[in-house]
Enzyme design. Structure first.
Site, PDB file in Angstrom:
ATOM      1  N   ASP A   1      54.851 -16.314 -37.283  1.00 19.43           N
ATOM      2  CA  ASP A   1      56.041 -15.470 -37.172  1.00 19.43           C
ATOM      3  C   ASP A   1      57.295 -16.308 -37.383  1.00 19.43           C
ATOM      4  O   ASP A   1      57.421 -17.407 -36.816  1.00 19.43           O
ATOM      5  CB  ASP A   1      56.122 -14.828 -35.784  1.00 19.43           C
ATOM      6  CG  ASP A   1      55.224 -13.618 -35.636  1.00 19.43           C
ATOM      7  OD1 ASP A   1      54.515 -13.279 -36.600  1.00 19.43           O
ATOM      8  OD2 ASP A   1      55.225 -13.018 -34.541  1.00 19.43           O
TER       9      ASP A   1
ATOM     10  N   LYS B   1      56.904  -6.905 -40.665  1.00 19.31           N
ATOM     11  CA  LYS B   1      56.446  -5.934 -39.670  1.00 19.31           C
ATOM     12  C   LYS B   1      57.192  -4.613 -39.801  1.00 19.31           C
ATOM     13  O   LYS B   1      58.415  -4.591 -39.949  1.00 19.31           O
ATOM     14  CB  LYS B   1      56.646  -6.473 -38.249  1.00 19.31           C
ATOM     15  CG  LYS B   1      55.660  -7.562 -37.838  1.00 19.31           C
ATOM     16  CD  LYS B   1      55.840  -7.891 -36.373  1.00 19.31           C
ATOM     17  CE  LYS B   1      54.958  -9.064 -35.946  1.00 19.31           C
ATOM     18  NZ  LYS B   1      53.522  -8.689 -35.951  1.00 19.31           N
TER      19      LYS B   1
ATOM     20  N   ARG C   1      35.824 -10.307 -28.350  1.00 21.33           N
ATOM     21  CA  ARG C   1      34.483 -10.169 -27.773  1.00 21.33           C
ATOM     22  C   ARG C   1      34.019  -8.711 -27.811  1.00 21.33           C
ATOM     23  O   ARG C   1      32.846  -8.430 -28.091  1.00 21.33           O
ATOM     24  CB  ARG C   1      34.479 -10.677 -26.326  1.00 21.33           C
ATOM     25  CG  ARG C   1      34.384 -12.185 -26.186  1.00 21.33           C
ATOM     26  CD  ARG C   1      34.129 -12.552 -24.728  1.00 21.33           C
ATOM     27  NE  ARG C   1      33.901 -13.959 -24.523  1.00 21.33           N
ATOM     28  CZ  ARG C   1      32.737 -14.577 -24.680  1.00 21.33           C
ATOM     29  NH1 ARG C   1      31.683 -13.890 -25.092  1.00 21.33           N
ATOM     30  NH2 ARG C   1      32.620 -15.870 -24.429  1.00 21.33           N
TER      31      ARG C   1
ATOM     32  N   GLY D   1      49.102 -13.859 -28.007  1.00 20.92           N
ATOM     33  CA  GLY D   1      48.979 -14.806 -26.908  1.00 20.92           C
ATOM     34  C   GLY D   1      48.470 -16.177 -27.285  1.00 20.92           C
ATOM     35  O   GLY D   1      48.195 -16.998 -26.409  1.00 20.92           O
TER      36      GLY D   1
END
Length: 302
Positions: free
Chosen positions: A32, A89, A173, A222
């Site tokens: 970003d 974006k 996951r 994150g």
């Protein structure tokens, strides 16, 4: 031999070409950036592409208000500054923002939950665009719905702007577990699974037979350290998006270089230890557990 105009048409527009562009980013880091100076740093540290936006997710969280697409002038400056692909974006469901970004010549559009959604019910129909799109997903049905709409790349949603990789791991996951479940089902059971989960039937079968998503799947949300990036590659991601983790770090150049090197050496702990040494402090971050539900971005656009 095709004319130049024919070559341009061949280069953009079809699902095959859109997905092909996305696959070209495999094994890379997409960073970003807010300014042309940051874009230059990203390219110099080894990013395969940059994502132009008006503010990194951590700053969007701090300032509140409505988060929108970046200023077109800023996007153009970033495109002119670097030789690597530039993405932009748009808000979920905001077709006009996506059209503007396409007209500016961005290489990919991220219909992003990080920005304030324009439509709470529908995403943009990405099949109408020549530019490829990337979208976030928390699970397999969500990913397949975005692919049905025309997404050429999927990324985990994670919880952007926190520096906490926990939710990105959870989403990756979940997708992997659901794919493993599908591969063990027969045709009728897959049909039932598709109905129960609101997933496109043909894409359910395609995913089950391939044992993976029909498009590339990157990690996002994150990721703030080289170890985070290596962890997501370990979990089977095709590449990494880093938002606030680069320019929220004490030394953006060192952090950017280290994350790129970590993606390339994710399965070598000795190399990772060297890569992560002496690069300065990462972004401060915020635990996902400390976020009130109304401040979590991942639930936008399902």
């Amino acid at each position: 031999m095709p004319e130049a105009t024919d070559l341009e048409e061949l280069k953009r527009g079809t699902d095959l070409v859109k997905r092909g562009f996305a696959r070209m980013q495999k094994g890379g880091v997409i960073m970003d950036v807010v300014t042309r100076e940051q874009a230059r740093i990203a390219e110099d540290t080894g990013a395969v592409a940059v994502m132009a936006l008006e503010a990194v997710p951590a700053d969007i969280r701090k300032r509140g208000g409505v988060a929108r697409m970046p200023d077109p002038e800023n996007v153009t400056e970033i495109i002119d500054e670097v030789s690597i692909p530039v993405m932009g974006k748009s808000r979920i469901g905001h077709r006009k923002e996506a059209e503007i970004l396409e007209s500016l010549g961005v290489d990919m559009i991220d219909e992003s939950e990080v920005l304030t959604p324009a439509d709470d019910e529908y995403h943009t129909d990405k099949r109408d665009f020549a530019s490829p799109f990337v979208c976030g997903a928390r699970d397999l049905p969500e990913a397949l719905r975005r692919i049905r709409e025309g997404a050429a790349m999927i990324r985990t949603k994670g919880e952007a702007g926190t520096g906490d990789v926990n939710q990105a791991v959870k989403h990756q996951r979940t997708i992997k577990t659901q794919i493993r479940t599908l591969t063990g089902l027969n045709h009728e059971e897959r049909e039932k699974w598709a109905r129960e989960h609101g997933a496109p039937r043909d894409l359910v079968h395609e995913t089950a037979e391939a044992g993976r998503l029909p498009v590339v799947n990157f990690a996002a949300g994150g990721i703030a350290t080289p170890a985070d990036a290596a962890l997501m590659m370990y979990h089977g991601c095709d590449g990494i998006f880093v938002g606030s983790g680069i320019f929220g770090a004490e030394d953006p150049e060192a952090m950017g270089t280290a994350i790129v090197e970590a993606v390339n050496n994710w399965d070598d702990p000795d190399e990772l230890a060297d890569i992560a040494s002496g690069i300065g402090k990462g972004m401060k971050g915020q635990s996902n557990e400390d976020l009130p539900d109304e401040e979590k971005l991942q639930g936008r656009g399902v």
